[in-house]
Design a protein around this motif. Structure first.
Motif, mmCIF file in Angstrom:
data_model
loop_
_atom_site.group_PDB
_atom_site.id
_atom_site.type_symbol
_atom_site.label_atom_id
_atom_site.label_comp_id
_atom_site.label_asym_id
_atom_site.label_seq_id
_atom_site.Cartn_x
_atom_site.Cartn_y
_atom_site.Cartn_z
ATOM 1 N N GLY A 145 0.700 -1.279 -0.202
ATOM 2 C CA GLY A 145 -0.102 -0.030 -0.183
ATOM 3 C C GLY A 145 0.799 1.329 0.024
ATOM 4 O O GLY A 145 0.257 2.210 -0.833
ATOM 5 N N ALA A 148 2.437 1.913 -3.411
ATOM 6 C CA ALA A 148 1.243 2.265 -4.240
ATOM 7 C C ALA A 148 0.750 3.598 -4.171
ATOM 8 O O ALA A 148 0.686 4.302 -5.311
ATOM 9 C CB ALA A 148 0.249 1.136 -4.018
ATOM 10 N N ARG A 149 0.672 4.204 -2.963
ATOM 11 C CA ARG A 149 0.242 5.326 -2.767
ATOM 12 C C ARG A 149 1.168 6.293 -3.333
ATOM 13 O O ARG A 149 0.963 7.477 -3.666
ATOM 14 C CB ARG A 149 -0.059 5.570 -1.293
ATOM 15 N N THR A 152 0.937 6.664 -7.107
ATOM 16 C CA THR A 152 -0.219 7.517 -7.432
ATOM 17 C C THR A 152 -0.157 8.707 -7.136
ATOM 18 O O THR A 152 -0.749 9.752 -7.614
ATOM 19 C CB THR A 152 -1.532 6.818 -7.068
ATOM 20 N N ARG A 160 -6.305 10.417 -10.666
ATOM 21 C CA ARG A 160 -6.693 9.311 -9.406
ATOM 22 C C ARG A 160 -8.031 8.854 -9.738
ATOM 23 O O ARG A 160 -8.438 7.869 -9.367
ATOM 24 C CB ARG A 160 -6.106 9.975 -8.216
ATOM 25 N N ALA A 212 -3.409 1.010 -3.604
ATOM 26 C CA ALA A 212 -3.364 2.322 -3.185
ATOM 27 C C ALA A 212 -4.759 2.592 -2.265
ATOM 28 O O ALA A 212 -4.733 3.788 -1.699
ATOM 29 C CB ALA A 212 -2.927 3.376 -4.055
#
Length: 220
Positions: A145, A148-149, A152, A160, A212
């Motif tokens: 996570g 991925a965040r 993005t 997004r 994310a």
């Protein structure tokens, strides 16, 4: 009309799949191949919208063929069609650039739905495959996570939003309707998103969106 190339080394399987596809007036089978090498050659010659690839074929297997097709014919969507549902094949096919994965043991309606979905720019996994992928993502979501965040984080708020809807499995047309924009605008957003995330296709982008946590917040 969706133009399809069918690749399988078993003539009887090709005949059966062709019969299913021919029942849909919006689909045309433009060529058939008996191995991966021939599939690549015919795809370059006919430029189909969708290639249905068996995994185990002589000369060049489907996993090698999908990688070659993504390089030589990036405008063609590839769906893996196989009797094998092992996680190894699923992971390798999706990471190689396939837009869909269908099991030959599935409902014929899944085949038609999958062809239409990938032709429209969406991704499609048979329900059995989707269950495996979701289980794998759920198991590794917390671990991935944070990464991925960060990935993005380079996207604009609108990008997004689009990525979240891609992760939710919507096609470009469905995303356009949801966000009240034209489909061409969505295509441009998706192209930019794939470049900024450095992913090959919508399936890989959807995985990033899921990890994310964007899919949970997808616009309704």
């Amino acid at each position: 009309m969706i133009r399809v190339l069918l690749a399988d080394d078993e003539a009887m399987i090709r005949a059966g799949v062709r019969a299913i596809l021919s029942a849909d007036p919006g689909i045309e089978v433009v060529a058939e191949a008996a191995d991966g090498h021939q599939a690549v050659e015919l795809a370059l010659a006919h430029r189909p919208d969708v290639v249905l690839l068996d995994i185990r074929m002589p000369r060049m297997d489907g996993l090698a063929a999908v990688a070659e097709l993504r390089r030589a014919a990036p405008g063609t969507s590839v769906v893996m069609l196989t009797t094998f549902g092992e996680d190894e094949y699923i992971a390798r096919a999706l990471s190689g650039g396939a837009a869909g994965f269908l099991l030959k043991s599935g409902d014929p309606r899944e085949l038609l739905a999958g062809v239409h979905a990938v032709a429209e720019g969406a991704a499609y996994l048979s329900p059995k495959v989707a269950h495996r992928v979701i289980a794998e993502l759920s198991g590794g979501r917390l671990a991935h996570g944070t990464t991925a965040r960060k990935r993005t984080g380079v996207l604009t708020p609108r990008e997004r939003q689009v990525l979240a809807l891609v992760g939710a499995g919507l096609s470009n047309a469905e995303i356009a309707a949801r966000l009240h924009v034209v489909e061409g605008t969505v295509k441009a957003y998706v192209s930019t998103i794939l470049t900024r995330l450095d992913v090959r296709n919508r399936v890989q982008a959807a995985i990033v969106a899921y990890e994310a946590g964007l899919v949970d917040d997808a616009p309704r």
